[in-house]
Design a protein around this motif. Structure first.
Motif, mmCIF file in Angstrom:
data_model
loop_
_atom_site.group_PDB
_atom_site.id
_atom_site.type_symbol
_atom_site.label_atom_id
_atom_site.label_comp_id
_atom_site.label_asym_id
_atom_site.label_seq_id
_atom_site.Cartn_x
_atom_site.Cartn_y
_atom_site.Cartn_z
ATOM 1 N N ASP A 17 0.782 -1.241 0.000
ATOM 2 C CA ASP A 17 0.000 0.000 0.000
ATOM 3 C C ASP A 17 0.812 1.288 0.000
ATOM 4 O O ASP A 17 0.256 2.370 0.130
ATOM 5 N N TYR A 18 2.113 1.237 -0.163
ATOM 6 C CA TYR A 18 2.935 2.444 -0.143
ATOM 7 C C TYR A 18 2.799 3.197 -1.461
ATOM 8 O O TYR A 18 2.869 2.601 -2.539
ATOM 9 N N ALA A 19 2.600 4.498 -1.381
ATOM 10 C CA ALA A 19 2.533 5.337 -2.581
ATOM 11 C C ALA A 19 3.960 5.704 -2.971
ATOM 12 O O ALA A 19 4.598 6.513 -2.317
ATOM 13 N N TRP A 20 4.474 5.088 -4.026
ATOM 14 C CA TRP A 20 5.846 5.333 -4.441
ATOM 15 C C TRP A 20 5.991 6.760 -4.939
ATOM 16 O O TRP A 20 5.270 7.199 -5.830
ATOM 17 N N PRO A 21 6.937 7.498 -4.364
ATOM 18 C CA PRO A 21 7.058 8.922 -4.670
ATOM 19 C C PRO A 21 7.864 9.201 -5.930
ATOM 20 O O PRO A 21 8.684 8.393 -6.361
ATOM 21 N N GLN A 22 7.623 10.364 -6.472
ATOM 22 C CA GLN A 22 8.501 10.859 -7.528
ATOM 23 C C GLN A 22 9.585 11.662 -6.836
ATOM 24 O O GLN A 22 9.305 12.501 -5.976
#
Length: 153
Positions: A17-22
């Motif tokens: 569920d981790y939102a992979w960052p830019q």
């Protein structure tokens, strides 16, 4: 959950569920690269976190960081390839890039803009150091050559 199993369980749960960052990554004086980051290891040794062998070939005495970056790897592939964190074969995964640098700067990419179109907020990206949250981006990693004197029999 102790040791390697604890790291594996935590990583699997995070992957789901981790939102992979830019982020923007700049190594030494090179051009900045914009990536959707799954993970980034700045290694001065071969092993970390419960026996992960992510820095294969990294040396403690060469003044360089071995950068192991996974960007744009899909979640399913991340889970399937998880054992490679321990066997030192991350370079076999599509989306993994391995380079060396003396200094690495990582900063979050601006996420929102105000009414005038100017940057208003940066993505909030945590930084982990060998299993412990130690801060948030932006971060700069470098090696200080000969910073420690080791005495041994």
């Amino acid at each position: 959950i102790p040791g390697r199993l604890g790291y594996a369980v935590a990583a699997a749960l995070t992957t789901i569920d981790y939102a992979w960052p830019q982020v923007e990554i700049r190594a030494d004086e090179g051009a900045a690269r914009l990536v959707t980051l799954n993970m980034l290891f700045a290694c001065n040794g071969e092993y970390c976190g419960g026996g992960m062998h992510v820095g294969r070939g990294a040396r403690l005495d060469d003044g360089l960081l071995l950068l192991v970056e996974a960007a744009g790897v899909r979640r399913a592939r991340t889970v399937i390839q998880w054992p490679r964190l321990y066997d030192g074969r991350l370079e076999d995964i599509r989306g993994v890039r391995i380079t060396t640098a003396r200094r690495v700067q990582v900063r979050p990419v601006t996420e929102t803009k105000d009414r005038s179109g100017r940057a208003a907020a940066e993505a909030d990206v945590m930084v982990d150091c060998d299993g412990e949250i130690c801060g948030r981006l932006p971060a700069t990693y470098s090696v200080v050559p000969n910073a420690l004197t080791v005495c041994a029999p």
